[in-house]
Design an enzyme around this catalytic site. Structure first.
Site, PDB file in Angstrom:
ATOM      1  N   TRP A 154       0.865  -1.192   0.000  1.00 58.50           N
ATOM      2  CA  TRP A 154       0.000   0.000   0.000  1.00 58.50           C
ATOM      3  C   TRP A 154       0.900   1.240   0.000  1.00 58.50           C
ATOM      4  O   TRP A 154       1.815   1.327   0.816  1.00 58.50           O
ATOM      5  CB  TRP A 154      -0.881  -0.053   1.249  1.00 58.50           C
ATOM      6  CG  TRP A 154      -1.788   1.120   1.461  1.00 58.50           C
ATOM      7  CD1 TRP A 154      -2.627   1.698   0.569  1.00 58.50           C
ATOM      8  CD2 TRP A 154      -1.973   1.834   2.698  1.00 58.50           C
ATOM      9  NE1 TRP A 154      -3.319   2.724   1.157  1.00 58.50           N
ATOM     10  CE2 TRP A 154      -2.936   2.829   2.461  1.00 58.50           C
ATOM     11  CE3 TRP A 154      -1.422   1.725   3.980  1.00 58.50           C
ATOM     12  CZ2 TRP A 154      -3.360   3.713   3.453  1.00 58.50           C
ATOM     13  CZ3 TRP A 154      -1.844   2.600   4.968  1.00 58.50           C
ATOM     14  CH2 TRP A 154      -2.805   3.584   4.700  1.00 58.50           C
ATOM     15  N   ASP A 235      -0.542  -5.647   9.263  1.00 57.94           N
ATOM     16  CA  ASP A 235      -1.466  -4.550   8.980  1.00 57.94           C
ATOM     17  C   ASP A 235      -2.765  -5.158   8.445  1.00 57.94           C
ATOM     18  O   ASP A 235      -2.866  -5.523   7.272  1.00 57.94           O
ATOM     19  CB  ASP A 235      -0.852  -3.591   7.953  1.00 57.94           C
ATOM     20  CG  ASP A 235      -1.786  -2.425   7.664  1.00 57.94           C
ATOM     21  OD1 ASP A 235      -2.785  -2.274   8.403  1.00 57.94           O
ATOM     22  OD2 ASP A 235      -1.535  -1.674   6.701  1.00 57.94           O
ATOM     23  N   LYS A 271     -13.178  -0.560   6.178  1.00 55.24           N
ATOM     24  CA  LYS A 271     -13.763  -1.323   5.061  1.00 55.24           C
ATOM     25  C   LYS A 271     -14.776  -2.341   5.570  1.00 55.24           C
ATOM     26  O   LYS A 271     -15.884  -2.423   5.063  1.00 55.24           O
ATOM     27  CB  LYS A 271     -12.691  -2.073   4.268  1.00 55.24           C
ATOM     28  CG  LYS A 271     -11.318  -1.451   4.265  1.00 55.24           C
ATOM     29  CD  LYS A 271     -11.226  -0.259   3.357  1.00 55.24           C
ATOM     30  CE  LYS A 271      -9.972   0.512   3.711  1.00 55.24           C
ATOM     31  NZ  LYS A 271      -9.328   1.159   2.648  1.00 55.24           N
TER      32      LYS A 271
HETATM   33  C1  PLP Z   1      -2.999  -2.245   3.579  1.00 53.32           C
HETATM   34  C2  PLP Z   1      -3.706  -1.068   4.159  1.00 53.32           C
HETATM   35  N1  PLP Z   1      -3.417  -0.689   5.407  1.00 53.32           N
HETATM   36  C3  PLP Z   1      -4.032   0.353   5.973  1.00 53.32           C
HETATM   37  C4  PLP Z   1      -4.979   1.079   5.284  1.00 53.32           C
HETATM   38  C5  PLP Z   1      -5.582   2.246   5.982  1.00 53.32           C
HETATM   39  O1  PLP Z   1      -6.907   2.209   6.111  1.00 53.32           O
HETATM   40  P1  PLP Z   1      -7.732   3.256   6.989  1.00 53.32           P
HETATM   41  O2  PLP Z   1      -6.783   4.238   7.557  1.00 53.32           O
HETATM   42  O3  PLP Z   1      -8.681   3.870   6.058  1.00 53.32           O
HETATM   43  O4  PLP Z   1      -8.363   2.427   8.022  1.00 53.32           O
HETATM   44  C6  PLP Z   1      -5.309   0.728   3.974  1.00 53.32           C
HETATM   45  C7  PLP Z   1      -6.279   1.502   3.215  1.00 53.32           C
HETATM   46  O5  PLP Z   1      -6.326   1.581   2.029  1.00 53.32           O
HETATM   47  C8  PLP Z   1      -4.659  -0.381   3.400  1.00 53.32           C
HETATM   48  O6  PLP Z   1      -4.932  -0.782   2.155  1.00 53.32           O
END
Ligand code: PLP
Length: 427
Positions: A154, A235, A271
């Site tokens: 990411w 993560d 999500k």
């Molecule tokens: C692998 C991964 N980690 C963390 C996140 C962070 O998500 P959020 O901060 O929206 O909970 C994302 C979001 O796209 C992700 O794809």
């Protein structure tokens, strides 16, 4: 003296020179920051006026009509907490309930680490905030350490650890020929990293590839981590989205747990509960005993205090209400399964449509990959043509957010992909 100096500067017009607009050099040296790749896709999509346009950039769930979804369990929780006395600050009972229920999702309801209170857990500003807290804690507790990240990962992972001043290395992950896992190269990199290194792992539904190790491979990775005394940071942004089953998607973490690792986990409810805008997440770090956990937790709270003090209350109340009510939790589990199933079904339809069109390319990876994303193998030139000629938008690496594909647009998408790949190849 200052007052006298200022008074003498009052001009004839009656305005103080202090309030008169004048140019200043404070920010002259500041250049625009590079655009986030996903934000750029969204901007291009919004500017397009075509009725056929499709946004495959953003990684947020959409229903089969392409609309954002508010889960029924969230609506029920909204009703239950309506009128709660929460405007001042969230009580520590509520925030610790959020942490207690969140850690059960990853480590298992009956896990020893929970019974023995061997975890330092704090609520965090969604997954991003949980990663940022951990990166900062890593820097403070192991100032000389690096972070090993999968290649690719990411895009924001790079920003997060760079902002925490933790140097980054990558390890092999994706095989662009097979569009699957490059397991041998991954294991080599794990073996060749200095003993006691920090590794970032995606426990399921890897972003951007949709490629996860299978159970046997996770066991081998865990074993090698043990031999090398590496620290795994998981993560977990998409629990439930890979298999439709929350426990199954935590299998990698449970394997590491069984093998006796200390590990850390960032969780996001953006999500899998559709709470993107509420920024609800949790960071937990496993420790040797309760005393160590209390010390680590106090350090995490200390970091959070200086960064943003505490997260917004409403989302925490929603998630802790859902997770601690058996009926609401059961409904949530069903709704997660339904979201994952829709994505799985649309993967099959997209692959089938491309095959029906007579594409000579192999599209097996569309269904082999899992979770929200598919690394399609489209080249940057093909992605560019899709946007210019067909109003289909995705990031330049060819990542398709499968949530943006619907029964209504899948054949248009397949036609467009077939058209731009007809005489070409995949990346
Ligand atoms: C692998 C991964 N980690 C963390 C996140 C962070 O998500 P959020 O901060 O929206 O909970 C994302 C979001 O796209 C992700 O794809």
């Amino acid at each position: 003296m200052w007052r006298r100096y200022l008074t003498t500067r009052i001009s004839a017009s009656g305005y103080s020179t202090l309030t008169r607009p004048r140019t200043s050099k404070w920010w002259d040296h500041v250049c625009p920051a590079p655009k986030d790749p996903i934000t750029s896709v969204t901007e291009a999509f919004l500017a397009d006026t075509s009725p056929h346009k499709i946004n495959l950039g953003v990684g947020a769930y959409r229903d089969d009509e392409g609309k954002p979804v508010v889960l029924q369990c969230v609506r029920d929780a909204e009703t239950k907490i309506a009128g709660s006395d929460f405007l001042e600050s969230v009580s520590s009972a509520v925030s610790s309930r959020l942490v207690e229920e969140s850690v059960k999702l990853v480590y298992g309801r009956d896990s020893d680490v929970i019974k023995e209170e061997r975890f330092a857990g704090v609520q965090a500003l969604s997954g991003t905030g949980a990663c940022r807290l951990f990166a900062e804690f890593q820097k403070r507790s192991h100032p000389e350490s690096r972070i090993y990240m999968p290649d690719p990962t990411w895009s924001n992972h790079h920003n997060i650890w760079s902002d925490a001043k933790v140097p980054e290395r990558t390890f092999h992950y994706y095989n662009s020929d097979s569009k699957g896992l490059n397991f041998a190269a991954l294991m080599d990199d794990v073996k060749n990293a200095p003993d006691g290194s920090f590794f970032l792992l995606h426990p399921c539904a890897h972003n951007p590839t949709g490629v996860d190790p299978n159970e046997e491979q996770w066991r081998e990775i865990s074993y090698l981590f043990k031999v090398k005394n590496h620290f795994p940071f998981f993560d977990m942004a998409y629990q439930g989205f890979a298999s439709g089953d929350l426990d199954r998607d935590a299998l990698s973490i449970r394997i590491f747990l069984e093998d006796g690792h200390l590990l850390a986990c960032a969780q996001s409810f953006a999500k899998n509960m559709g709470l993107y805008g509420h920024r609800v997440g949790c960071l937990s770090i496993l420790c040797n005993d309760k005393k160590q956990a209390i010390a680590v937790r106090s350090q995490l709270q200390n970091i959070a205090r200086a960064m943003y003090s505490s997260p917004p209350v409403h989302g925490i109340l929603l998630v802790s209400t859902i997770l601690s009510d058996p009926n609401m939790k059961a409904l949530w589990t069903k709704e997660v399964k339904a979201m994952a199933n829709r994505i799985r079904t649309i993967r099959t339809t997209l692959k089938g449509s491309l095959e029906q069109l007579g594409s000579s390319l192999n599209w097996e990876h569309i269904t082999n990959q899992a979770g929200m994303f598919c690394l399609s193998g489209l080249t940057p030139e093909q992605v560019d043509r899709l946007a210019r000629e067909f109003h289909v938008y995705m990031t330049l690496d060819g990542r398709i957010s499968m949530a943006g594909v619907t029964t209504g647009n899948v054949s248009y998408l397949a036609d467009a992909v077939h058209e731009v790949t007809k005489f070409g190849h995949q990346a």
